[in-house]
Design a protein around this motif. Structure first.
Motif, short mmCIF file in Angstrom:
data_model
loop_
_atom_site.label_atom_id
_atom_site.label_comp_id
_atom_site.label_asym_id
_atom_site.label_seq_id
_atom_site.Cartn_x
_atom_site.Cartn_y
_atom_site.Cartn_z
N VAL A 98 0.85 -1.19 0.00
CA VAL A 98 0.00 0.00 0.00
C VAL A 98 0.88 1.24 0.00
CG1 VAL A 98 -1.79 1.30 1.22
CG2 VAL A 98 -1.79 -1.20 1.32
N ALA A 109 -8.86 5.50 -3.91
CA ALA A 109 -8.23 4.21 -3.63
C ALA A 109 -8.22 3.45 -4.95
CB ALA A 109 -9.00 3.44 -2.57
N TRP A 116 -1.97 -1.15 -3.79
CA TRP A 116 -3.02 -0.18 -3.51
C TRP A 116 -2.38 1.20 -3.37
CZ3 TRP A 116 -7.96 -0.39 -4.17
CH2 TRP A 116 -8.65 -1.60 -4.06
N VAL A 118 -3.58 4.80 -2.07
CA VAL A 118 -4.71 5.37 -1.33
C VAL A 118 -4.39 6.80 -0.93
CG1 VAL A 118 -6.28 5.13 0.63
CG2 VAL A 118 -5.28 3.08 -0.42
N ALA A 135 -9.63 7.81 5.61
CA ALA A 135 -9.76 6.45 5.07
C ALA A 135 -9.25 5.45 6.09
CB ALA A 135 -9.00 6.33 3.75
N LEU A 137 -7.66 1.16 6.16
CA LEU A 137 -7.38 -0.13 5.53
C LEU A 137 -7.96 -1.18 6.45
CD1 LEU A 137 -3.62 0.39 4.60
CD2 LEU A 137 -5.60 0.64 3.09
N PRO A 146 -9.29 -1.06 1.21
CA PRO A 146 -9.35 0.35 1.59
C PRO A 146 -10.79 0.86 1.58
CG PRO A 146 -8.32 0.07 -0.58
CD PRO A 146 -8.77 -1.27 -0.11
#
Length: 154
Positions: A98, A109, A116, A118, A135, A137, A146
């Motif tokens: 991520v 996302a 990922w 984000v 946000a 995870l 996400p």
């Protein structure tokens, strides 16, 4: 399910809605433009924090905040940078799953190349007509999901 909280672009304003949303996270990532070191203290009262310096973070306190951060959280490798344009690593080569960024104030996302990306958006003062958001995870059974949440309905 485990939760990692993601927040960015507070610009000196940590809303009660953001604190409520981040409650119960096992780790929090602040992707820059913090605006006030007290925000990091408030977040650290909830969970351990990884934070990066944004382009508007200035002064002696901001010099202690790194430009990037790599966090290894029980099997999850996460990399944070304020502006995605400044990404200077190959996430795949580094085993990162991520990448968290801020700067644009646009929540997003997106999975690219198995990674990922984000951006939790901006949790601080309103800017343009963009939402006020954060946000998380969600981690469960090896899956990373996400989720972006609008903190204040406008």
């Amino acid at each position: 399910m485990r939760r990692i909280g993601l927040i960015s672009d507070t610009h000196g304003l940590l809303r009660p809605e953001a604190l409520a949303f981040l409650q119960g996270c096992e780790h929090i990532v602040h992707a820059g433009d913090i605006g006030d070191p007290r925000i990091l203290s408030q977040l650290e009262a909830l969970a351990p924090v990884s934070a990066v310096r944004g382009n508007n973070d200035r002064g002696a306190w901001a010099e202690t905040v790194p430009a990037t951060a790599l966090a290894a959280l029980e099997g999850l490798r996460l990399y944070a940078v304020h502006d995605l344009a400044d990404l200077a690593i190959d996430p795949i080569a580094e085993g990162v799953q991520v990448v968290v960024c801020g700067h644009s104030h646009r929540p997003r996302a997106e999975m690219r190349g198995g990674i990922w990306y984000v951006n939790p958006g901006s949790a601080g003062p309103p800017r343009f007509r963009l939402p006020i958001s954060a946000a998380e995870l969600q981690l469960e059974g090896g899956a990373i999901t996400p989720r972006i949440v609008e903190l204040v309905k406008r």
